[in-house]
Design a protein around this motif. Sequence first.
Motif, PDB file in Angstrom:
ATOM      1  N   GLN A 179       0.837  -1.180   0.000  1.00  0.00           N
ATOM      2  CA  GLN A 179       0.000   0.000   0.000  1.00  0.00           C
ATOM      3  C   GLN A 179       0.875   1.234   0.000  1.00  0.00           C
ATOM      4  O   GLN A 179       1.987   1.224   0.544  1.00  0.00           O
ATOM      5  CB  GLN A 179      -0.904   0.015   1.245  1.00  0.00           C
ATOM      6  N   PRO A 180       0.424   2.331  -0.643  1.00  0.00           N
ATOM      7  CA  PRO A 180       1.188   3.584  -0.587  1.00  0.00           C
ATOM      8  C   PRO A 180       1.313   4.038   0.859  1.00  0.00           C
ATOM      9  O   PRO A 180       0.387   3.809   1.656  1.00  0.00           O
ATOM     10  CB  PRO A 180       0.329   4.554  -1.412  1.00  0.00           C
ATOM     11  N   PRO A 181       2.418   4.668   1.263  1.00  0.00           N
ATOM     12  CA  PRO A 181       3.555   5.049   0.418  1.00  0.00           C
ATOM     13  C   PRO A 181       4.655   3.985   0.340  1.00  0.00           C
ATOM     14  O   PRO A 181       5.703   4.230  -0.221  1.00  0.00           O
ATOM     15  CB  PRO A 181       4.081   6.290   1.147  1.00  0.00           C
ATOM     16  N   PHE A 182       4.416   2.813   0.956  1.00  0.00           N
ATOM     17  CA  PHE A 182       5.454   1.787   0.993  1.00  0.00           C
ATOM     18  C   PHE A 182       5.515   0.976  -0.295  1.00  0.00           C
ATOM     19  O   PHE A 182       6.453   0.215  -0.496  1.00  0.00           O
ATOM     20  CB  PHE A 182       5.209   0.850   2.186  1.00  0.00           C
ATOM     21  N   LEU A 183       4.511   1.127  -1.153  1.00  0.00           N
ATOM     22  CA  LEU A 183       4.480   0.346  -2.384  1.00  0.00           C
ATOM     23  C   LEU A 183       5.683   0.650  -3.270  1.00  0.00           C
ATOM     24  O   LEU A 183       6.240  -0.255  -3.903  1.00  0.00           O
ATOM     25  CB  LEU A 183       3.178   0.620  -3.150  1.00  0.00           C
ATOM     26  N   ALA A 184       6.106   1.913  -3.316  1.00  0.00           N
ATOM     27  CA  ALA A 184       7.256   2.283  -4.151  1.00  0.00           C
ATOM     28  C   ALA A 184       8.522   1.560  -3.690  1.00  0.00           C
ATOM     29  O   ALA A 184       9.283   1.029  -4.506  1.00  0.00           O
ATOM     30  CB  ALA A 184       7.460   3.797  -4.108  1.00  0.00           C
ATOM     31  N   ALA A 185       8.747   1.523  -2.375  1.00  0.00           N
ATOM     32  CA  ALA A 185       9.925   0.831  -1.849  1.00  0.00           C
ATOM     33  C   ALA A 185       9.852  -0.664  -2.134  1.00  0.00           C
ATOM     34  O   ALA A 185      10.858  -1.305  -2.444  1.00  0.00           O
ATOM     35  CB  ALA A 185      10.064   1.088  -0.348  1.00  0.00           C
ATOM     36  N   THR A 186       8.642  -1.230  -2.028  1.00  0.00           N
ATOM     37  CA  THR A 186       8.472  -2.662  -2.314  1.00  0.00           C
ATOM     38  C   THR A 186       8.796  -2.972  -3.767  1.00  0.00           C
ATOM     39  O   THR A 186       9.472  -3.957  -4.075  1.00  0.00           O
ATOM     40  CB  THR A 186       7.034  -3.097  -1.984  1.00  0.00           C
ATOM     41  N   LEU A 187       8.326  -2.128  -4.681  1.00  0.00           N
ATOM     42  CA  LEU A 187       8.614  -2.337  -6.106  1.00  0.00           C
ATOM     43  C   LEU A 187      10.113  -2.218  -6.388  1.00  0.00           C
ATOM     44  O   LEU A 187      10.663  -2.979  -7.193  1.00  0.00           O
ATOM     45  CB  LEU A 187       7.829  -1.331  -6.942  1.00  0.00           C
ATOM     46  N   CYS A 188      10.775  -1.272  -5.733  1.00  0.00           N
ATOM     47  CA  CYS A 188      12.234  -1.136  -5.910  1.00  0.00           C
ATOM     48  C   CYS A 188      12.962  -2.380  -5.406  1.00  0.00           C
ATOM     49  O   CYS A 188      13.917  -2.841  -6.025  1.00  0.00           O
ATOM     50  CB  CYS A 188      12.739   0.106  -5.173  1.00  0.00           C
ATOM     51  N   LEU A 189      12.497  -2.920  -4.281  1.00  0.00           N
ATOM     52  CA  LEU A 189      13.114  -4.131  -3.739  1.00  0.00           C
ATOM     53  C   LEU A 189      12.919  -5.309  -4.687  1.00  0.00           C
ATOM     54  O   LEU A 189      13.847  -6.093  -4.925  1.00  0.00           O
ATOM     55  CB  LEU A 189      12.522  -4.444  -2.370  1.00  0.00           C
ATOM     56  N   ILE A 190      11.726  -5.435  -5.251  1.00  0.00           N
ATOM     57  CA  ILE A 190      11.462  -6.519  -6.196  1.00  0.00           C
ATOM     58  C   ILE A 190      12.346  -6.370  -7.429  1.00  0.00           C
ATOM     59  O   ILE A 190      12.913  -7.347  -7.937  1.00  0.00           O
ATOM     60  CB  ILE A 190       9.971  -6.533  -6.581  1.00  0.00           C
TER      61      ILE A 190
END
Length: 432
Positions: free
Chosen positions: A293-304
């Motif tokens: 969920q935003p705003p953590f979704l961006a960090a999750t996508l970068c990690l993936i």
Amino acid sequence: MSTGIQRARGASPFSRGGFLAVLVVGFIAFLAMLYFIAAGDTGEPDSGGEAHAAADGINGYSGLARLLKANGYTVETSRSRAGLETTDLLILTPPAFTDPEEFAEILNNREYLGPTLVILPKWQAIKPRDDVIEADEERMQDDWVSLIDASAQDWTSELPPPFKLTHEIEKLEDDAATSWGGLELSGELPTRTISYAESGAGLEPLIVDAGGHALAVQVVGEEGSEYYENAHWVMFVAEPDLMNNYGLADPTRAAAALALVREAGYGDTDAITIDLTLNGYGGSVNLLTLAFQPPFLAATLCLILALLIVGWRAFLRFGPTAAPAQEIAFGKRRLVSNGAGLIVRARRMRLLGEPYIALIERKLAHALGLARADEETLDAAVSRRLPGEESFSSRAARLREAERPVDILRAAQALYELLHKTSGHSEREASR
């Protein structure tokens, strides 16, 4: 010492394609696991007998959710306590033995948030018995339940005003008494066992049966009160067979369910939240849910993305198995090389001077055919054999005085050259 790495002669047990397939399948499975855990869908079977919006049993409300969606409503089944804070119509399906204080707190918080519709529990249900399953094995499904009894909910009488009401169960003798009417609709209940709320002050009946029992009531409060004038009213459906999967089998009761929803939402709502937390589903947001969920979704996508890059890099570097070489090789040359390496690393080259002088002294005496191997005798013999050459004692003195590694090596080389020249001269003399 050797620390090199050499390739094993045997071929890799995995082909590049096989390795890529294992990597891709494992990565997809890992992402799927994260998604389903975050969504709360862990594949756990329904415990059976519970009445909520995710239950497909005869007493569940999954049919209500589908009916509302089919009629243009936006429906969300909430597994989070945050869903109780919605300003849209909230449908609550509390289980039996609900804590009245906790439930009253929810209703009080909803007064100025949005409308609320409460469907009271009625049926006690269990998984079908083995004999029932065997008798209808071909049609039997995992989510089927058996209704064993109906029970009144005493906790509703412990709610504070204006929500306090008395919930009753009655088993009718005549089929005609199961008829109902209200909201410009009428029909028959599916069973003679009815559930109703006793009418009282502040309760406005919406649907009643042939005996005058209130099957659904609107809590309006006392006229002139703050709740009556400004709060969002709460609706109690005391007879769940008007809205559960059992009741929705009849088109008239399905129409009554839609009419009750429209009435509860004042006829102008198109978004509905059906709570599941009261039935034990969810109740808190876990870290995996936050990760997607935003705003953590961006960090999750970068990690993936980083994991994909690392995996691709590992795939490109994949090849035959690498095995370490022999740490200490066999043979005199390797033994000398390892010993020399140890001395160099220990920085003790100055200690080699005297042993090396003694070694050259013995070898030089042997080459000159001398019985005694002292410096004076060697100097005299070298002078006769090689006129003009620097004496042995002078070269040995330079080695003893040398301190820097480069000076030690030069002095040692000078002694070795003297031995080489003397040995070469002796060989030429012997060949004549």
